[in-house]
Scaffold this motif. Sequence first.
Motif, mmCIF file in Angstrom:
data_model
loop_
_atom_site.group_PDB
_atom_site.id
_atom_site.type_symbol
_atom_site.label_atom_id
_atom_site.label_comp_id
_atom_site.label_asym_id
_atom_site.label_seq_id
_atom_site.Cartn_x
_atom_site.Cartn_y
_atom_site.Cartn_z
ATOM 1 N N GLN A 157 0.838 -1.218 0.000
ATOM 2 C CA GLN A 157 0.000 0.000 0.000
ATOM 3 C C GLN A 157 0.865 1.258 0.000
ATOM 4 O O GLN A 157 0.368 2.350 0.251
ATOM 5 C CB GLN A 157 -0.929 0.022 1.227
ATOM 6 N N ARG A 158 2.149 1.081 -0.249
ATOM 7 C CA ARG A 158 3.124 2.186 -0.291
ATOM 8 C C ARG A 158 3.279 2.862 1.075
ATOM 9 O O ARG A 158 3.473 4.065 1.177
ATOM 10 C CB ARG A 158 2.753 3.221 -1.362
ATOM 11 N N TRP A 159 3.159 2.070 2.106
ATOM 12 C CA TRP A 159 3.365 2.583 3.465
ATOM 13 C C TRP A 159 4.428 1.708 4.125
ATOM 14 O O TRP A 159 4.152 0.590 4.545
ATOM 15 C CB TRP A 159 2.065 2.517 4.255
ATOM 16 N N ARG A 160 5.645 2.219 4.169
ATOM 17 C CA ARG A 160 6.751 1.471 4.770
ATOM 18 C C ARG A 160 6.780 1.759 6.274
ATOM 19 O O ARG A 160 7.278 2.792 6.708
ATOM 20 C CB ARG A 160 8.075 1.843 4.104
ATOM 21 N N LEU A 161 6.254 0.844 7.019
ATOM 22 C CA LEU A 161 6.149 1.027 8.464
ATOM 23 C C LEU A 161 7.475 0.703 9.139
ATOM 24 O O LEU A 161 8.185 -0.217 8.724
ATOM 25 C CB LEU A 161 5.056 0.117 9.019
ATOM 26 N N PRO A 162 7.823 1.426 10.197
ATOM 27 C CA PRO A 162 9.068 1.121 10.922
ATOM 28 C C PRO A 162 8.947 -0.168 11.721
ATOM 29 O O PRO A 162 7.844 -0.602 12.068
ATOM 30 C CB PRO A 162 9.232 2.329 11.849
ATOM 31 N N GLU A 163 10.083 -0.780 12.014
ATOM 32 C CA GLU A 163 10.095 -1.954 12.877
ATOM 33 C C GLU A 163 9.703 -1.537 14.294
ATOM 34 O O GLU A 163 9.902 -0.389 14.705
ATOM 35 C CB GLU A 163 11.499 -2.571 12.899
ATOM 36 N N PRO A 164 9.132 -2.435 15.080
ATOM 37 C CA PRO A 164 8.764 -2.097 16.459
ATOM 38 C C PRO A 164 9.964 -1.595 17.256
ATOM 39 O O PRO A 164 11.078 -2.117 17.137
ATOM 40 C CB PRO A 164 8.241 -3.418 17.022
ATOM 41 N N LYS A 165 9.713 -0.584 18.071
ATOM 42 C CA LYS A 165 10.762 -0.014 18.910
ATOM 43 C C LYS A 165 11.118 -0.927 20.065
ATOM 44 O O LYS A 165 12.281 -0.986 20.504
ATOM 45 C CB LYS A 165 10.278 1.350 19.449
ATOM 46 N N PHE A 166 10.123 -1.655 20.560
ATOM 47 C CA PHE A 166 10.317 -2.538 21.716
ATOM 48 C C PHE A 166 10.086 -3.990 21.302
ATOM 49 O O PHE A 166 9.336 -4.262 20.358
ATOM 50 C CB PHE A 166 9.336 -2.168 22.835
ATOM 51 N N PRO A 167 10.712 -4.943 21.996
ATOM 52 C CA PRO A 167 10.430 -6.356 21.704
ATOM 53 C C PRO A 167 8.945 -6.656 21.868
ATOM 54 O O PRO A 167 8.277 -6.131 22.766
ATOM 55 C CB PRO A 167 11.266 -7.106 22.751
ATOM 56 N N LEU A 168 8.421 -7.500 21.000
ATOM 57 C CA LEU A 168 7.023 -7.906 21.069
ATOM 58 C C LEU A 168 6.898 -9.077 22.040
ATOM 59 O O LEU A 168 7.543 -10.109 21.854
ATOM 60 C CB LEU A 168 6.523 -8.300 19.683
ATOM 61 N N VAL A 169 6.072 -8.897 23.060
ATOM 62 C CA VAL A 169 5.989 -9.876 24.150
ATOM 63 C C VAL A 169 4.618 -10.533 24.158
ATOM 64 O O VAL A 169 3.587 -9.858 23.997
ATOM 65 C CB VAL A 169 6.254 -9.204 25.509
ATOM 66 N N ALA A 170 4.613 -11.846 24.352
ATOM 67 C CA ALA A 170 3.363 -12.587 24.494
ATOM 68 C C ALA A 170 3.474 -13.561 25.656
ATOM 69 O O ALA A 170 4.560 -14.070 25.952
ATOM 70 C CB ALA A 170 3.033 -13.341 23.211
ATOM 71 N N LEU A 171 2.339 -13.796 26.311
ATOM 72 C CA LEU A 171 2.227 -14.831 27.332
ATOM 73 C C LEU A 171 1.294 -15.910 26.806
ATOM 74 O O LEU A 171 0.166 -15.600 26.382
ATOM 75 C CB LEU A 171 1.668 -14.274 28.640
ATOM 76 N N VAL A 172 1.748 -17.139 26.805
ATOM 77 C CA VAL A 172 0.927 -18.269 26.378
ATOM 78 C C VAL A 172 0.813 -19.216 27.570
ATOM 79 O O VAL A 172 1.797 -19.829 27.982
ATOM 80 C CB VAL A 172 1.540 -18.988 25.165
ATOM 81 N N LEU A 173 -0.385 -19.314 28.116
ATOM 82 C CA LEU A 173 -0.603 -20.067 29.348
ATOM 83 C C LEU A 173 -1.120 -21.467 29.058
ATOM 84 O O LEU A 173 -1.682 -21.733 27.987
ATOM 85 C CB LEU A 173 -1.569 -19.299 30.238
ATOM 86 N N ALA A 174 -0.931 -22.357 30.010
ATOM 87 C CA ALA A 174 -1.179 -23.779 29.783
ATOM 88 C C ALA A 174 -2.645 -24.104 29.547
ATOM 89 O O ALA A 174 -2.982 -24.941 28.713
ATOM 90 C CB ALA A 174 -0.647 -24.590 30.968
ATOM 91 N N ASP A 175 -3.539 -23.446 30.288
ATOM 92 C CA ASP A 175 -4.960 -23.781 30.180
ATOM 93 C C ASP A 175 -5.793 -22.599 30.661
ATOM 94 O O ASP A 175 -5.260 -21.553 31.049
ATOM 95 C CB ASP A 175 -5.291 -25.039 30.994
ATOM 96 N N ARG A 176 -7.103 -22.778 30.636
ATOM 97 C CA ARG A 176 -7.996 -21.674 30.995
ATOM 98 C C ARG A 176 -7.849 -21.276 32.465
ATOM 99 O O ARG A 176 -7.949 -20.088 32.792
ATOM 100 C CB ARG A 176 -9.444 -22.046 30.696
ATOM 101 N N ASP A 177 -7.613 -22.213 33.338
ATOM 102 C CA ASP A 177 -7.456 -21.872 34.748
ATOM 103 C C ASP A 177 -6.266 -20.928 34.951
ATOM 104 O O ASP A 177 -6.364 -19.939 35.688
ATOM 105 C CB ASP A 177 -7.282 -23.143 35.585
ATOM 106 N N ASP A 178 -5.145 -21.255 34.318
ATOM 107 C CA ASP A 178 -3.983 -20.376 34.420
ATOM 108 C C ASP A 178 -4.265 -19.020 33.798
ATOM 109 O O ASP A 178 -3.838 -17.982 34.308
ATOM 110 C CB ASP A 178 -2.769 -21.017 33.724
ATOM 111 N N PHE A 179 -4.999 -19.053 32.685
ATOM 112 C CA PHE A 179 -5.357 -17.798 32.010
ATOM 113 C C PHE A 179 -6.202 -16.918 32.923
ATOM 114 O O PHE A 179 -5.940 -15.717 33.059
ATOM 115 C CB PHE A 179 -6.113 -18.113 30.722
ATOM 116 N N LEU A 180 -7.199 -17.498 33.560
ATOM 117 C CA LEU A 180 -8.077 -16.714 34.435
ATOM 118 C C LEU A 180 -7.318 -16.169 35.639
ATOM 119 O O LEU A 180 -7.571 -15.051 36.095
ATOM 120 C CB LEU A 180 -9.255 -17.562 34.895
ATOM 121 N N LYS A 181 -6.383 -16.942 36.146
ATOM 122 C CA LYS A 181 -5.587 -16.478 37.289
ATOM 123 C C LYS A 181 -4.749 -15.266 36.909
ATOM 124 O O LYS A 181 -4.689 -14.278 37.640
ATOM 125 C CB LYS A 181 -4.693 -17.620 37.772
ATOM 126 N N HIS A 182 -4.106 -15.339 35.745
ATOM 127 C CA HIS A 182 -3.267 -14.227 35.306
ATOM 128 C C HIS A 182 -4.110 -13.054 34.802
ATOM 129 O O HIS A 182 -3.925 -11.912 35.217
ATOM 130 C CB HIS A 182 -2.326 -14.684 34.193
#
Length: 376
Positions: A157-182
């Motif tokens: 689309q002719r829009w050269r976006l810059p790379e992210p300034k900060f590291p991209l962080v994700a949390l992947v939890l084991a199951d729904r119980d852990d998800f609800l706790k966090h």
Amino acid sequence: MPLLIFNNAGVIAIPVFLFCTASLALVASPAVAVETVTFESDKTDLVNGAPMPTRTVNGEILVEAQDGGLMLQSDDGRIWMIQPDQILKRESDDEVMRPLTADQMAERMKEELPDGFSIYQTAHYVIAHNTSDAYVKQVGLLFEQLYKGFYAFWKNQRWRLPEPKFPLVALVLADRDDFLKHAGAEVGDTAQLVIGYYHLSSNRMTTFNMPNLERNVATIIHEATHQLAYNCGLQRRFADNPMWVSEGLAMFFESPDFQSASRWRGIGRVNQVNLKRWRDYLPTRPSNSIVTLLSDDDRFRSSDTATDAYAESWALTYYLLKTRREEYVEYLRQLSSGKPMAELTARERLEMFEETFGTPLVEIDRALLKYMRRVR
């Protein structure tokens, strides 16, 4: 307490900035110096599972309110909303803030999270998890596929976006119980309604391992799209980002593809879930629906109207990107130049849209309805 905007797949959690409106009219320009601020932390703020009564953060000031409140972005990309009475100590120097590297972010995550978590790094992501290595590798692959496709799409689309300034962080939890706790500690009761979310303040996305692959893939791509958009300059965190734009874009990118081994491929496929919801909405859709969608975000905040608002957001985004792409990209460029905490009025939102597309809303609405009748 955060203001929560949610849909069937995920949630954007937006902490409310509690400074008075008058004080925001007179703010200092963002400082170049690194600020070190020690402040009383919220009682739900946890490090390694334990509450932190105080916290010291290094970062740069994005907004300083007249009453002394701060919007501070720390070196890990998190944005802290610090009220004047929370500040215990504040110092500054003439150094330029240096964002954490991915390895430094990984070490910080290890310090913050309780025992049992591991770190998995890809080319562009730092993923903290307590699930299986096989699953987190699948998630990492999806992230990297999206990253590559996302940048290629906007480059086309002719829009050269810059790379992210900060590291991209994700949390992947084991199951729904852990998800609800966090997630319960971060977004409250809304955690019960979602299977993943991107948090505007922490700049992290969170999800968990669930057996329903279709919903899981859609959620991962949806929330990762939010995270990318807010880290590459496509959108600016805490600026006036209309919800129909944010959610429409995420749904435009999210559609699963079960012909692909990774269950996701390409961008802009017809989102069958939201196409059905759009068609279900049509018989009762009021004549001013597009006006209420664009002018404010109220429809997204009510469980009675949110589903229809999301469906219409997807339909409008799909239509504009398929038929009015250049104007749509220009519209996004204008929104991306917004300043943190500066809100547009309903009238300003509508005027910006009509001026950018050069077409009255009633005509766009008519064309939208005609075009979407042909979508399969």
